[in-house]
Design a protein around this motif. Sequence first.
Motif, short mmCIF file in Angstrom:
data_model
loop_
_atom_site.label_atom_id
_atom_site.label_comp_id
_atom_site.label_asym_id
_atom_site.label_seq_id
_atom_site.Cartn_x
_atom_site.Cartn_y
_atom_site.Cartn_z
N LEU A 122 0.83 -1.21 0.00
CA LEU A 122 0.00 0.00 0.00
C LEU A 122 0.86 1.26 0.00
O LEU A 122 0.44 2.30 -0.51
N ALA A 123 2.06 1.18 0.54
CA ALA A 123 2.95 2.33 0.61
C ALA A 123 3.31 2.86 -0.78
O ALA A 123 3.57 4.04 -0.95
N ALA A 124 3.28 1.98 -1.78
CA ALA A 124 3.58 2.41 -3.15
C ALA A 124 2.57 3.45 -3.64
O ALA A 124 2.87 4.25 -4.51
N HIS A 125 1.37 3.43 -3.06
CA HIS A 125 0.33 4.41 -3.40
C HIS A 125 0.15 5.42 -2.29
O HIS A 125 -0.85 6.12 -2.25
N GLY A 126 1.11 5.48 -1.37
CA GLY A 126 1.04 6.44 -0.27
C GLY A 126 0.01 6.06 0.78
O GLY A 126 -0.42 6.90 1.56
N GLY A 127 -0.38 4.78 0.81
CA GLY A 127 -1.42 4.36 1.74
C GLY A 127 -0.92 3.46 2.84
O GLY A 127 0.22 3.01 2.83
N GLU A 128 -1.80 3.21 3.80
CA GLU A 128 -1.53 2.29 4.88
C GLU A 128 -2.86 1.85 5.48
O GLU A 128 -3.89 2.48 5.28
N VAL A 129 -2.81 0.74 6.20
CA VAL A 129 -4.00 0.26 6.91
C VAL A 129 -3.54 -0.14 8.31
O VAL A 129 -2.44 -0.64 8.49
N LYS A 130 -4.39 0.15 9.30
CA LYS A 130 -4.03 -0.24 10.66
C LYS A 130 -5.21 -0.89 11.35
O LYS A 130 -6.37 -0.65 11.00
N LEU A 131 -4.89 -1.72 12.33
CA LEU A 131 -5.91 -2.39 13.13
C LEU A 131 -6.42 -1.41 14.17
O LEU A 131 -5.65 -0.87 14.95
N VAL A 132 -7.73 -1.18 14.17
CA VAL A 132 -8.35 -0.31 15.16
C VAL A 132 -8.72 -1.13 16.39
O VAL A 132 -8.46 -0.74 17.53
N GLU A 133 -9.35 -2.28 16.15
CA GLU A 133 -9.70 -3.18 17.25
C GLU A 133 -9.98 -4.56 16.70
O GLU A 133 -10.17 -4.75 15.50
N LEU A 134 -10.03 -5.51 17.59
CA LEU A 134 -10.40 -6.88 17.28
C LEU A 134 -11.64 -7.16 18.12
O LEU A 134 -11.59 -7.08 19.34
N THR A 135 -12.76 -7.46 17.47
CA THR A 135 -14.01 -7.67 18.21
C THR A 135 -14.02 -9.05 18.88
O THR A 135 -13.19 -9.90 18.56
N ALA A 143 -8.70 0.54 9.64
CA ALA A 143 -8.84 1.91 9.13
C ALA A 143 -7.72 2.16 8.12
O ALA A 143 -6.56 1.89 8.40
N PHE A 144 -8.12 2.63 6.94
CA PHE A 144 -7.16 2.97 5.90
C PHE A 144 -6.77 4.43 6.03
O PHE A 144 -7.56 5.25 6.47
N GLY A 145 -5.54 4.75 5.63
CA GLY A 145 -5.09 6.13 5.68
C GLY A 145 -4.24 6.46 4.47
O GLY A 145 -3.96 5.60 3.64
N ALA A 188 -6.48 10.74 -1.87
CA ALA A 188 -6.77 9.47 -2.54
C ALA A 188 -5.86 9.23 -3.74
O ALA A 188 -5.59 10.15 -4.53
N TYR A 189 -5.41 8.00 -3.88
CA TYR A 189 -4.54 7.63 -5.00
C TYR A 189 -5.35 7.58 -6.29
O TYR A 189 -4.94 8.11 -7.31
N TYR A 190 -6.52 6.92 -6.26
CA TYR A 190 -7.46 6.90 -7.40
C TYR A 190 -8.72 7.61 -6.94
O TYR A 190 -9.27 7.30 -5.90
N ARG A 191 -9.24 8.55 -7.78
CA ARG A 191 -10.49 9.23 -7.41
C ARG A 191 -11.59 8.87 -8.35
O ARG A 191 -11.44 8.55 -9.46
#
Length: 191
Positions: A122-135, A143-145, A188-191
Amino acid sequence: MSDSIQITDSAQDYLAELLAKQNVEGIAVRIFITQPGTPYAETCLAYCRPSDERLELDKIAVYLDKHSLPFLEEAVVDFNADRMGGQLTIKAPNAKMPKVNADSPLADRVNYVLYSEINPGLAAHGGEVKLVELTEEQVAVLAFGGGCQGCAAVDLTLKEGVEKTLKERIPELAGIRDVTDHTDTTNAYYR
């Protein structure tokens, strides 16, 4: 724990000399990681009074921050003397993500896959994803950023990339849920 972090003799000599100059009873060195388990993790060394996990070495005592212990696995503290005095170095290969195995908590295993396999792509498109919680139902709330937030291809990325990879690596994961506000398309990388 004393097996998982190595403080070389030259580093002990250097640190012992620094501690002696402080002239404070019981003063020691504390090793810890700021923002452990994230791409922003930093390994730190500071003076401290006794606390945390004590590591008795030949020449000095060191305190290891309890929350940093899994991130300090295989860490090496060294000192290389040179004509200018020298340099103290700390190498902590697991600072950004602790080593995980099948017995590690589910959240740690999810984070490991996110940081080691998914985020580099995802970093190639300037993005990242992180774990907010585990239910309680074992659903990973993500959450994507960056370039992923508001990206037109995020549904495909989530289903075919992130969810597929996580479920392959961690079969007991029940599912994935995205809580990102994708109406914000600023980066956004793609709009």
